[in-house]
Motif scaffolding. Structure first.
Motif, short mmCIF file in Angstrom:
data_model
loop_
_atom_site.label_atom_id
_atom_site.label_comp_id
_atom_site.label_asym_id
_atom_site.label_seq_id
_atom_site.Cartn_x
_atom_site.Cartn_y
_atom_site.Cartn_z
N ARG A 38 0.84 -1.20 0.00
CA ARG A 38 0.00 0.00 0.00
C ARG A 38 0.88 1.26 0.00
NH1 ARG A 38 -2.65 -0.80 4.49
NH2 ARG A 38 -4.36 -1.95 3.50
N ALA A 39 1.93 1.26 0.82
CA ALA A 39 2.81 2.43 0.90
C ALA A 39 3.56 2.67 -0.41
CB ALA A 39 3.80 2.26 2.06
N SER A 88 2.72 1.65 -3.36
CA SER A 88 1.80 1.90 -4.47
C SER A 88 1.54 3.39 -4.69
CB SER A 88 0.47 1.18 -4.23
OG SER A 88 0.65 -0.22 -4.29
N GLU A 89 1.85 4.22 -3.71
CA GLU A 89 1.70 5.67 -3.91
C GLU A 89 2.71 6.21 -4.92
OE1 GLU A 89 1.60 7.92 -0.34
OE2 GLU A 89 0.31 6.48 0.73
N PHE A 90 3.75 5.42 -5.22
CA PHE A 90 4.83 5.90 -6.09
C PHE A 90 4.97 5.08 -7.38
CE2 PHE A 90 5.76 6.87 -1.69
CZ PHE A 90 6.03 8.22 -1.74
#
Length: 293
Positions: A235-236, A238-240
């Motif tokens: 999840r973390a 996937s922001e990038f």
């Protein structure tokens, strides 16, 4: 095979030098079946990366294999470099010995293949330093006795893998930037492959399907359901970019074409996560060094 001890093994170039044991990523992973012995049949794409453990080999005249310093929590007899050196001696009848110095940088239990790569570097380098002259194929077969991931590191090139991962075909991949998160957990690979809900009958794909964007990993659903830390890491990241699991994990990664974007993501994540910035390699750093020797 008869013993092949040189009178002065220390005279051969390469002793007491640092040798790389690089990590790998599985860019996709499909489980297409299961053998009668319980091993799973796979399709995967291995990419070598430039994160490395480092090994130094010190010659011993006596018939002994040992570590310079013991790895915390790992008995010396279980350590893969020691097992690899002993297997090589047993197979060839080599009568000399070695003291192995290991600089451990790759995380354990992360799916990056650190222990397998350490074993492969031991086989490849000692084959040269002991002047044993085994072929790469012979070393790959020995490596398979130590673990399913050892052959890819002996092979030393990014590859399309089938079988249990030992049937390898060299491929050329873009050498993009990679951001890797190591969640605070150690995934039990055996537990994942024994999981009741694991997909074991995926349809085989062709390389053109992977090139077209089929990057799926059949282990992702099981791993994220059993290990919330992995789910949070995906999840973390996937922001990038598109976050993917390597092998059975625990590490997750994203591919970046642009170095600046990769470094920006690294800077944003490093305060809360164990993060590695790496770059894909088609030829293993181990073989690049061998070619220079």
């Amino acid at each position: 095979m008869e013993s092949n001890v040189t009178e002065n093994p220390a005279a051969i170039a390469g002793w007491r030098e640092k040798w790389p044991a690089p990590a790998k990523l599985n860019l996709m992973l499909k489980i297409t079946g299961r053998r009668a012995d319980g091993y799973h049949l796979l399709q995967t794409v291995f990419q070598i990366i430039d994160l490395c453990d480092w090994l130094t080999f010190h010659p011993l005249s006596e018939d002994k294999v040992c570590l310079q310093e013991q790895i915390p929590g790992v008995a010396e007899t279980d350590e893969l470099t020691v097992r690899a050196a002993k297997l090589l001696k047993q197979h060839t009848g080599y009568a000399g010995g070695v003291r192995i110095e290991l600089e451990k940088n790759l995380p354990m239990g992360g799916g990056l293949g650190g222990g397998s790569s350490d074993a492969a570097t031991t086989l490849v380098v000692l084959n040269r330093l002991w002047d044993l002259r085994l072929s790469q194929q012979q070393l790959m077969q020995l490596g398979l006795q130590l673990g399913a991931d050892v052959p890819i590191f002996v092979f030393g090139h990014s590859a399309w893998g089938e079988g249990v991962g030992e049937e390898l075909q060299a491929i050329t991949l873009p050498e993009y930037w990679l951001l890797i998160i190591k969640p605070d957990c150690h995934v039990n690979t055996r537990q994942i492959f024994l999981a009741e809900g694991l997909t074991r009958n995926s349809a085989s794909i062709k390389m053109i399907d992977f090139i077209a964007g089929d990057y799926s990993n059949d282990c992702t659903a099981i791993v994220t359901s059993m290990y919330p830390e992995v789910k949070n890491a995906i999840r973390a990241l996937s922001e990038f970019g598109e976050a993917r699991l390597t092998g059975t994990g625990a590490c997750v990664f994203a591919v970046f074409v642009d170095e600046n974007a990769a470094r920006a993501a690294y800077a944003a994540l490093q305060s809360e996560w164990v993060v590695y910035l790496a770059r894909g390699q088609n030829q293993s750093p181990l073989y690049k060094k061998l070619d220079r020797e």
